[in-house]
Design a protein around this motif. Structure first.
Motif, PDB file in Angstrom:
ATOM      1  N   ARG A 110       0.858  -1.196   0.000  1.00  0.00           N
ATOM      2  CA  ARG A 110       0.000   0.000   0.000  1.00  0.00           C
ATOM      3  C   ARG A 110       0.888   1.237   0.000  1.00  0.00           C
ATOM      4  O   ARG A 110       1.933   1.265   0.649  1.00  0.00           O
ATOM      5  N   PHE A 111       0.465   2.296  -0.713  1.00  0.00           N
ATOM      6  CA  PHE A 111       1.236   3.528  -0.768  1.00  0.00           C
ATOM      7  C   PHE A 111       0.319   4.676  -1.169  1.00  0.00           C
ATOM      8  O   PHE A 111      -0.495   4.534  -2.061  1.00  0.00           O
ATOM      9  N   GLY A 112       0.469   5.825  -0.508  1.00  0.00           N
ATOM     10  CA  GLY A 112      -0.305   6.994  -0.910  1.00  0.00           C
ATOM     11  C   GLY A 112      -0.161   8.138   0.063  1.00  0.00           C
ATOM     12  O   GLY A 112       0.342   7.981   1.177  1.00  0.00           O
ATOM     13  N   PRO A 113      -0.600   9.332  -0.343  1.00  0.00           N
ATOM     14  CA  PRO A 113      -0.544  10.500   0.544  1.00  0.00           C
ATOM     15  C   PRO A 113      -1.593  10.373   1.641  1.00  0.00           C
ATOM     16  O   PRO A 113      -2.703   9.899   1.403  1.00  0.00           O
ATOM     17  N   VAL A 114      -1.224  10.772   2.881  1.00  0.00           N
ATOM     18  CA  VAL A 114      -2.151  10.660   3.998  1.00  0.00           C
ATOM     19  C   VAL A 114      -2.350  11.973   4.755  1.00  0.00           C
ATOM     20  O   VAL A 114      -3.249  12.077   5.575  1.00  0.00           O
ATOM     21  N   ARG A 115      -1.496  12.980   4.485  1.00  0.00           N
ATOM     22  CA  ARG A 115      -1.614  14.226   5.232  1.00  0.00           C
ATOM     23  C   ARG A 115      -0.881  15.347   4.509  1.00  0.00           C
ATOM     24  O   ARG A 115       0.138  15.112   3.871  1.00  0.00           O
ATOM     25  N   LEU A 116      -1.396  16.563   4.632  1.00  0.00           N
ATOM     26  CA  LEU A 116      -0.773  17.758   4.076  1.00  0.00           C
ATOM     27  C   LEU A 116      -0.521  18.723   5.227  1.00  0.00           C
ATOM     28  O   LEU A 116      -1.429  19.014   6.008  1.00  0.00           O
ATOM     29  N   ILE A 117       0.719  19.225   5.348  1.00  0.00           N
ATOM     30  CA  ILE A 117       1.087  20.152   6.414  1.00  0.00           C
ATOM     31  C   ILE A 117       1.637  21.411   5.755  1.00  0.00           C
ATOM     32  O   ILE A 117       2.608  21.329   4.987  1.00  0.00           O
ATOM     33  N   GLU A 118       1.046  22.572   6.036  1.00  0.00           N
ATOM     34  CA  GLU A 118       1.502  23.823   5.443  1.00  0.00           C
ATOM     35  C   GLU A 118       2.216  24.661   6.492  1.00  0.00           C
ATOM     36  O   GLU A 118       1.709  24.851   7.594  1.00  0.00           O
ATOM     37  N   ARG A 119       3.410  25.164   6.146  1.00  0.00           N
ATOM     38  CA  ARG A 119       4.204  26.029   7.015  1.00  0.00           C
ATOM     39  C   ARG A 119       4.706  27.184   6.176  1.00  0.00           C
ATOM     40  O   ARG A 119       5.599  26.994   5.342  1.00  0.00           O
ATOM     41  N   ASP A 120       4.170  28.385   6.380  1.00  0.00           N
ATOM     42  CA  ASP A 120       4.548  29.560   5.584  1.00  0.00           C
ATOM     43  C   ASP A 120       4.462  29.200   4.107  1.00  0.00           C
ATOM     44  O   ASP A 120       3.426  28.797   3.637  1.00  0.00           O
ATOM     45  N   SER A 121       5.586  29.313   3.381  1.00  0.00           N
ATOM     46  CA  SER A 121       5.557  28.987   1.953  1.00  0.00           C
ATOM     47  C   SER A 121       5.955  27.546   1.675  1.00  0.00           C
ATOM     48  O   SER A 121       5.956  27.109   0.538  1.00  0.00           O
ATOM     49  N   ASP A 122       6.315  26.778   2.721  1.00  0.00           N
ATOM     50  CA  ASP A 122       6.685  25.374   2.561  1.00  0.00           C
ATOM     51  C   ASP A 122       5.471  24.477   2.792  1.00  0.00           C
ATOM     52  O   ASP A 122       4.583  24.813   3.562  1.00  0.00           O
ATOM     53  N   VAL A 123       5.484  23.351   2.138  1.00  0.00           N
ATOM     54  CA  VAL A 123       4.422  22.366   2.298  1.00  0.00           C
ATOM     55  C   VAL A 123       5.075  21.009   2.504  1.00  0.00           C
ATOM     56  O   VAL A 123       6.032  20.661   1.809  1.00  0.00           O
ATOM     57  N   ALA A 124       4.590  20.254   3.470  1.00  0.00           N
ATOM     58  CA  ALA A 124       5.055  18.879   3.673  1.00  0.00           C
ATOM     59  C   ALA A 124       3.898  17.942   3.334  1.00  0.00           C
ATOM     60  O   ALA A 124       2.781  18.136   3.814  1.00  0.00           O
ATOM     61  N   VAL A 125       4.167  16.978   2.502  1.00  0.00           N
ATOM     62  CA  VAL A 125       3.183  15.962   2.152  1.00  0.00           C
ATOM     63  C   VAL A 125       3.653  14.658   2.787  1.00  0.00           C
ATOM     64  O   VAL A 125       4.795  14.240   2.582  1.00  0.00           O
ATOM     65  N   VAL A 126       2.792  14.046   3.582  1.00  0.00           N
ATOM     66  CA  VAL A 126       3.132  12.801   4.253  1.00  0.00           C
ATOM     67  C   VAL A 126       2.571  11.647   3.420  1.00  0.00           C
ATOM     68  O   VAL A 126       1.390  11.623   3.101  1.00  0.00           O
ATOM     69  N   PHE A 127       3.452  10.720   3.084  1.00  0.00           N
ATOM     70  CA  PHE A 127       3.081   9.518   2.351  1.00  0.00           C
ATOM     71  C   PHE A 127       3.243   8.323   3.271  1.00  0.00           C
ATOM     72  O   PHE A 127       4.170   8.276   4.074  1.00  0.00           O
ATOM     73  N   ALA A 128       2.360   7.364   3.150  1.00  0.00           N
ATOM     74  CA  ALA A 128       2.449   6.146   3.951  1.00  0.00           C
ATOM     75  C   ALA A 128       2.525   4.943   3.030  1.00  0.00           C
ATOM     76  O   ALA A 128       1.892   4.905   1.980  1.00  0.00           O
ATOM     77  N   ALA A 129       3.323   3.994   3.470  1.00  0.00           N
ATOM     78  CA  ALA A 129       3.399   2.688   2.824  1.00  0.00           C
ATOM     79  C   ALA A 129       3.297   1.655   3.935  1.00  0.00           C
ATOM     80  O   ALA A 129       3.210   2.009   5.110  1.00  0.00           O
ATOM     81  N   ASP A 130       3.327   0.396   3.581  1.00  0.00           N
ATOM     82  CA  ASP A 130       3.217  -0.647   4.598  1.00  0.00           C
ATOM     83  C   ASP A 130       4.388  -0.632   5.567  1.00  0.00           C
ATOM     84  O   ASP A 130       4.236  -0.940   6.735  1.00  0.00           O
ATOM     85  N   THR A 131       5.569  -0.252   5.107  1.00  0.00           N
ATOM     86  CA  THR A 131       6.755  -0.337   5.957  1.00  0.00           C
ATOM     87  C   THR A 131       7.341   1.000   6.382  1.00  0.00           C
ATOM     88  O   THR A 131       8.113   1.044   7.328  1.00  0.00           O
ATOM     89  N   THR A 132       7.032   2.090   5.705  1.00  0.00           N
ATOM     90  CA  THR A 132       7.654   3.376   5.980  1.00  0.00           C
ATOM     91  C   THR A 132       6.670   4.511   5.741  1.00  0.00           C
ATOM     92  O   THR A 132       5.750   4.381   4.947  1.00  0.00           O
ATOM     93  N   ARG A 133       6.895   5.607   6.462  1.00  0.00           N
ATOM     94  CA  ARG A 133       6.199   6.861   6.168  1.00  0.00           C
ATOM     95  C   ARG A 133       7.241   7.896   5.829  1.00  0.00           C
ATOM     96  O   ARG A 133       8.315   7.913   6.411  1.00  0.00           O
ATOM     97  N   TRP A 134       6.917   8.764   4.877  1.00  0.00           N
ATOM     98  CA  TRP A 134       7.822   9.818   4.454  1.00  0.00           C
ATOM     99  C   TRP A 134       7.093  11.142   4.502  1.00  0.00           C
ATOM    100  O   TRP A 134       5.909  11.218   4.205  1.00  0.00           O
ATOM    101  N   ALA A 135       7.824  12.174   4.841  1.00  0.00           N
ATOM    102  CA  ALA A 135       7.329  13.537   4.682  1.00  0.00           C
ATOM    103  C   ALA A 135       8.236  14.183   3.649  1.00  0.00           C
ATOM    104  O   ALA A 135       9.453  14.227   3.820  1.00  0.00           O
ATOM    105  N   VAL A 136       7.655  14.662   2.571  1.00  0.00           N
ATOM    106  CA  VAL A 136       8.401  15.346   1.524  1.00  0.00           C
ATOM    107  C   VAL A 136       8.103  16.828   1.680  1.00  0.00           C
ATOM    108  O   VAL A 136       6.951  17.241   1.584  1.00  0.00           O
TER     109      VAL A 136
END
Length: 160
Positions: free
Chosen positions: A9-35
């Motif tokens: 499984r893989f896909g975006p699960v959350r959006l975090i906005e900070r000033d002009s930066d944006v973090a997109v959180v992705f989840a997979a079965d084994t890892t989560r990433w924030a880009v």
């Protein structure tokens, strides 16, 4: 959530906005990433990728609400020209919340991230912080009570 060709499984699960930066959180079965995506001259650029392991599936959540199990904190930032650690960076905190925990709050001296606990009990926060800063973490129980988290990797809450 989508499935990869290998069935994970893989896909975006959350959006975090900070000033002009944006973090997109992705989840997979084994890892989560924030880009972390920042505006660029011609187009946005992904400047930081924070990855943290997911707690194993079906992790038991019947422990004291004053703890987060499997807590990990990861920090990333661009080193200076002299290869010194940066003054500031992005931090990702993840863990498993006890049963009965409905929300979390993670604070640094620069930023705060709050959110709900996932159906699997996963807490995933992304925020700006000073380099190697210890974070303040508190959870809110379903009863509405706020409980500070006490662990060596976190900064203890100051008494009010």
């Amino acid at each position: 959530m989508h499935r990869t060709t290998s069935g994970e499984r893989f896909g975006p699960v959350r959006l975090i906005e900070r000033d002009s930066d944006v973090a997109v959180v992705f989840a997979a079965d084994t890892t989560r990433w924030a880009v972390v995506v920042q505006p660029g001259d011609d187009s946005p650029k992904a400047s930081v990728i924070l990855g943290v392991p997911n707690p194993r599936a079906n992790f038991g959540r019947s422990f004291r609400a004053s703890h987060l199990a499997r807590l990990t904190v990861h920090q990333s930032g661009d080193p200076s020209v002299a290869k010194e650690p940066p003054e500031f960076g992005w931090m990702a905190l993840t863990g498993i919340a006890a049963e009965g925990v409905s929300q979390f709050e993670v604070r640094s001296s620069l930023d705060t991230d709050t959110g709900g606990v996932g159906a699997d009990g996963v807490v995933f926060a992304v925020l700006r912080a000073r380099w190697r800063e210890k974070l303040h973490v508190a959870v809110t129980l379903a009863s509405g009570e706020t409980v500070p988290i006490h662990q060596p990797s976190l900064r203890p809450e100051r008494p009010s």
